[in-house]
Design a protein around this motif. Structure first.
Motif, PDB file in Angstrom:
ATOM      1  N   GLN A 141      74.921  40.530  35.299  1.00 37.03           N
ATOM      2  CA  GLN A 141      75.407  39.158  35.476  1.00 37.03           C
ATOM      3  C   GLN A 141      75.942  38.571  34.172  1.00 37.03           C
ATOM      4  OE1 GLN A 141      71.911  37.261  37.067  1.00 37.03           O
ATOM      5  NE2 GLN A 141      72.467  37.686  39.207  1.00 37.03           N
ATOM      6  N   ASP A 142      75.583  39.177  33.013  1.00 43.80           N
ATOM      7  CA  ASP A 142      75.988  38.651  31.709  1.00 43.80           C
ATOM      8  C   ASP A 142      75.644  37.172  31.573  1.00 43.80           C
ATOM      9  OD1 ASP A 142      77.067  40.869  30.248  1.00 43.80           O
ATOM     10  OD2 ASP A 142      78.733  40.888  31.661  1.00 43.80           O
ATOM     11  N   ARG A 143      74.455  36.827  32.079  1.00 41.89           N
ATOM     12  CA  ARG A 143      74.011  35.446  31.988  1.00 41.89           C
ATOM     13  C   ARG A 143      73.794  35.015  30.557  1.00 41.89           C
ATOM     14  NH1 ARG A 143      68.375  33.896  33.909  1.00 41.89           N
ATOM     15  NH2 ARG A 143      68.475  31.700  33.400  1.00 41.89           N
ATOM     16  N   PHE A 144      73.287  35.949  29.754  1.00 46.14           N
ATOM     17  CA  PHE A 144      72.990  35.672  28.359  1.00 46.14           C
ATOM     18  C   PHE A 144      74.078  36.249  27.458  1.00 46.14           C
ATOM     19  CE2 PHE A 144      68.900  36.090  30.535  1.00 46.14           C
ATOM     20  CZ  PHE A 144      68.261  34.906  30.174  1.00 46.14           C
ATOM     21  N   THR A 145      74.371  35.539  26.393  1.00 43.05           N
ATOM     22  CA  THR A 145      75.137  36.116  25.296  1.00 43.05           C
ATOM     23  C   THR A 145      74.137  36.750  24.343  1.00 43.05           C
ATOM     24  OG1 THR A 145      76.879  34.439  25.476  1.00 43.05           O
ATOM     25  CG2 THR A 145      76.730  35.648  23.395  1.00 43.05           C
ATOM     26  N   VAL A 146      74.323  38.035  24.037  1.00 48.83           N
ATOM     27  CA  VAL A 146      73.357  38.769  23.219  1.00 48.83           C
ATOM     28  C   VAL A 146      74.003  39.125  21.886  1.00 48.83           C
ATOM     29  CG1 VAL A 146      71.757  40.722  23.125  1.00 48.83           C
ATOM     30  CG2 VAL A 146      72.373  39.720  25.333  1.00 48.83           C
ATOM     31  N   THR A 147      73.296  38.858  20.796  1.00 56.25           N
ATOM     32  CA  THR A 147      73.807  39.118  19.458  1.00 56.25           C
ATOM     33  C   THR A 147      72.770  39.874  18.638  1.00 56.25           C
ATOM     34  OG1 THR A 147      73.001  36.957  18.669  1.00 56.25           O
ATOM     35  CG2 THR A 147      75.293  37.070  19.449  1.00 56.25           C
ATOM     36  N   CYS A 148      73.205  40.367  17.498  1.00 60.12           N
ATOM     37  CA  CYS A 148      72.311  41.084  16.582  1.00 60.12           C
ATOM     38  C   CYS A 148      72.426  40.463  15.190  1.00 60.12           C
ATOM     39  CB  CYS A 148      72.691  42.567  16.536  1.00 60.12           C
ATOM     40  SG  CYS A 148      71.726  43.568  15.377  1.00 60.12           S
ATOM     41  N   ASN A 149      71.293  40.096  14.620  1.00 57.05           N
ATOM     42  CA  ASN A 149      71.232  39.578  13.247  1.00 57.05           C
ATOM     43  C   ASN A 149      72.004  38.279  13.031  1.00 57.05           C
ATOM     44  OD1 ASN A 149      69.592  41.665  12.407  1.00 57.05           O
ATOM     45  ND2 ASN A 149      71.232  42.845  11.439  1.00 57.05           N
ATOM     46  N   GLN A 150      72.168  37.501  14.082  1.00 62.51           N
ATOM     47  CA  GLN A 150      72.874  36.231  13.941  1.00 62.51           C
ATOM     48  C   GLN A 150      71.928  35.060  13.677  1.00 62.51           C
ATOM     49  OE1 GLN A 150      76.402  35.950  13.916  1.00 62.51           O
ATOM     50  NE2 GLN A 150      75.939  38.140  13.670  1.00 62.51           N
ATOM     51  N   ALA A 151      70.635  35.238  13.929  1.00 60.67           N
ATOM     52  CA  ALA A 151      69.693  34.123  13.751  1.00 60.67           C
ATOM     53  C   ALA A 151      68.296  34.667  13.455  1.00 60.67           C
ATOM     54  CB  ALA A 151      69.683  33.246  14.995  1.00 60.67           C
ATOM     55  N   PHE A 152      68.196  35.539  12.446  1.00 57.59           N
ATOM     56  CA  PHE A 152      66.902  36.170  12.152  1.00 57.59           C
ATOM     57  C   PHE A 152      65.800  35.152  11.855  1.00 57.59           C
ATOM     58  CE2 PHE A 152      63.696  38.260   9.602  1.00 57.59           C
ATOM     59  CZ  PHE A 152      63.502  39.459  10.271  1.00 57.59           C
ATOM     60  N   PRO A 153      66.005  34.172  10.963  1.00 52.12           N
ATOM     61  CA  PRO A 153      64.922  33.203  10.697  1.00 52.12           C
ATOM     62  C   PRO A 153      64.525  32.415  11.945  1.00 52.12           C
ATOM     63  CG  PRO A 153      66.615  33.089   8.991  1.00 52.12           C
ATOM     64  CD  PRO A 153      67.173  33.925  10.098  1.00 52.12           C
ATOM     65  N   GLU A 154      65.513  32.071  12.777  1.00 50.38           N
ATOM     66  CA  GLU A 154      65.223  31.313  13.986  1.00 50.38           C
ATOM     67  C   GLU A 154      64.416  32.142  14.986  1.00 50.38           C
ATOM     68  OE1 GLU A 154      68.119  31.575  12.506  1.00 50.38           O
ATOM     69  OE2 GLU A 154      68.854  29.543  12.099  1.00 50.38           O
ATOM     70  N   VAL A 155      64.712  33.448  15.065  1.00 54.57           N
ATOM     71  CA  VAL A 155      63.930  34.320  15.941  1.00 54.57           C
ATOM     72  C   VAL A 155      62.491  34.404  15.457  1.00 54.57           C
ATOM     73  CG1 VAL A 155      63.614  36.706  16.713  1.00 54.57           C
ATOM     74  CG2 VAL A 155      65.878  35.665  16.812  1.00 54.57           C
ATOM     75  N   MET A 156      62.301  34.535  14.146  1.00 54.93           N
ATOM     76  CA  MET A 156      60.940  34.561  13.619  1.00 54.93           C
ATOM     77  C   MET A 156      60.197  33.266  13.945  1.00 54.93           C
ATOM     78  SD  MET A 156      60.496  36.653  10.084  1.00 54.93           S
ATOM     79  CE  MET A 156      58.741  36.737  10.491  1.00 54.93           C
ATOM     80  N   ARG A 157      60.867  32.146  13.819  1.00 56.43           N
ATOM     81  CA  ARG A 157      60.224  30.867  14.145  1.00 56.43           C
ATOM     82  C   ARG A 157      59.879  30.799  15.630  1.00 56.43           C
ATOM     83  NH1 ARG A 157      63.903  28.654  10.254  1.00 56.43           N
ATOM     84  NH2 ARG A 157      65.367  27.984  11.868  1.00 56.43           N
ATOM     85  N   GLU A 170      69.160  38.537  19.546  1.00 58.53           N
ATOM     86  CA  GLU A 170      69.068  37.160  20.050  1.00 58.53           C
ATOM     87  C   GLU A 170      69.705  37.036  21.437  1.00 58.53           C
ATOM     88  OE1 GLU A 170      69.599  37.491  15.664  1.00 58.53           O
ATOM     89  OE2 GLU A 170      71.192  37.613  17.187  1.00 58.53           O
ATOM     90  N   CYS A 171      69.121  36.195  22.272  1.00 56.10           N
ATOM     91  CA  CYS A 171      69.686  35.864  23.580  1.00 56.10           C
ATOM     92  C   CYS A 171      70.004  34.369  23.602  1.00 56.10           C
ATOM     93  CB  CYS A 171      68.707  36.198  24.696  1.00 56.10           C
ATOM     94  SG  CYS A 171      68.528  37.965  24.997  1.00 56.10           S
ATOM     95  N   TRP A 172      71.230  34.057  24.021  1.00 56.47           N
ATOM     96  CA  TRP A 172      71.711  32.681  24.002  1.00 56.47           C
ATOM     97  C   TRP A 172      72.133  32.243  25.403  1.00 56.47           C
ATOM     98  CZ3 TRP A 172      71.903  30.585  18.969  1.00 56.47           C
ATOM     99  CH2 TRP A 172      71.824  31.513  17.920  1.00 56.47           C
ATOM    100  N   LEU A 173      71.885  30.978  25.705  1.00 58.99           N
ATOM    101  CA  LEU A 173      72.399  30.327  26.903  1.00 58.99           C
ATOM    102  C   LEU A 173      73.053  29.023  26.476  1.00 58.99           C
ATOM    103  CD1 LEU A 173      69.741  30.592  29.782  1.00 58.99           C
ATOM    104  CD2 LEU A 173      72.063  31.517  29.780  1.00 58.99           C
ATOM    105  N   ASP A 174      74.340  28.885  26.765  1.00 61.81           N
ATOM    106  CA  ASP A 174      75.063  27.664  26.389  1.00 61.81           C
ATOM    107  C   ASP A 174      74.850  27.326  24.912  1.00 61.81           C
ATOM    108  OD1 ASP A 174      75.908  27.372  29.055  1.00 61.81           O
ATOM    109  OD2 ASP A 174      74.050  26.330  29.567  1.00 61.81           O
ATOM    110  N   ASP A 175      74.991  28.346  24.063  1.00 62.85           N
ATOM    111  CA  ASP A 175      74.865  28.194  22.606  1.00 62.85           C
ATOM    112  C   ASP A 175      73.467  27.816  22.139  1.00 62.85           C
ATOM    113  OD1 ASP A 175      77.589  28.818  22.199  1.00 62.85           O
ATOM    114  OD2 ASP A 175      78.155  26.737  22.567  1.00 62.85           O
TER     115      ASP A 175
END
Length: 233
Positions: free
Chosen positions: A62-78, A113-118
């Motif tokens: 469905q590609d519901r999520f936009t998936v990225t790599c290393n775009q928000a490492f500190p935010e993922v840790m938080r 990272e998984c994103w929905l509507d940014d």
């Protein structure tokens, strides 16, 4: 062994620990101490046995999520350290956060990272070296977000020729996706075999992630991931 945490665990110390089969944790996010862990039983996901369920394949396609790599490492840790209803406490304290951000800066820690509507709604992070990825933690604010991140990680690892995906401790969530428990002795044997890769390949995993996106092109990235994960599993 407990020790008062320095402001940062040096990256070379962290990598040596992981290559030896141990890793740091804290008793709580506010605890100034860390301790080194060497579990008697270790959870791993055999890359050719990853369980991509029918429902997960559907969500991927469905590609519901936009998936990225290393775009928000500190935010993922938080996100991983934040209180959750089922996990009000965290083993990720300030020293661990700073230490893994430093490891990320030199190319040995990565995030998916998984994103929905940014908005960041899920993801995972871990330590990478040779042909090994040691998953540290994951979080999800949207249904299936962490599963999608793990599916992309496995697909990228398989493309990059990795051998070992370490999950540290078994959970029902991980078991449902193919994780199994092995003894620490067997884990060390697998770790040793997977550490025979070439030096200086820190960027291999992000490059493999990007190659999946490039192959998908203008079509569905999620469909490509779903297909790649069901070819041998």
């Amino acid at each position: 062994m407990h020790m008062r945490a320095p402001s940062m665990i040096p990256p070379e110390m962290l990598l040596l620990a992981y290559r030896s089969g141990i890793f740091p944790m804290a008793d709580s996010r506010d605890d100034p101490e860390i301790y080194w862990v060497e579990p008697r039983r270790r959870a791993v996901i055999p890359l050719d046995k990853f369980h991509c369920s029918r429902s997960l394949r559907k969500v991927l396609k469905q590609d519901r999520f936009t998936v990225t790599c290393n775009q928000a490492f500190p935010e993922v840790m938080r996100g991983c350290a934040a209180p959750r209803p089922d996990h009000p406490e965290s083993w990720i304290n300030n020293a661990i956060t700073i230490s893994y951000e430093a490891l990320h800066a030199i190319g040995h820690a990565h995030s998916i990272e998984c994103w929905l509507d940014d908005q960041l709604v899920g993801g995972l992070y871990g330590v990478s070296f040779d042909q090994v990825f040691c998953g540290e933690s994951m979080f999800s604010y949207a249904t299936n977000a962490s599963k999608i991140a793990l599916a992309w990680l496995v697909a990228a690892m398989r493309r990059a020729g990795f051998q070992l995906l370490d999950c540290q401790f078994i959970t029902d969530h991980l078991a449902s996706m193919g994780a199994v428990e092995i003894s620490q002795k067997i884990y060390i044997e697998k770790l040793s075999a997977a550490c025979r890769g070439k030096e200086g390949e820190e960027a291999v995993l992000p490059a493999a992630f990007q190659s999946l996106l490039d192959e998908a092109g203008a079509s569905s990235p999620g469909k490509l991931i779903a297909q790649s994960l069901t070819q041998t599993s």
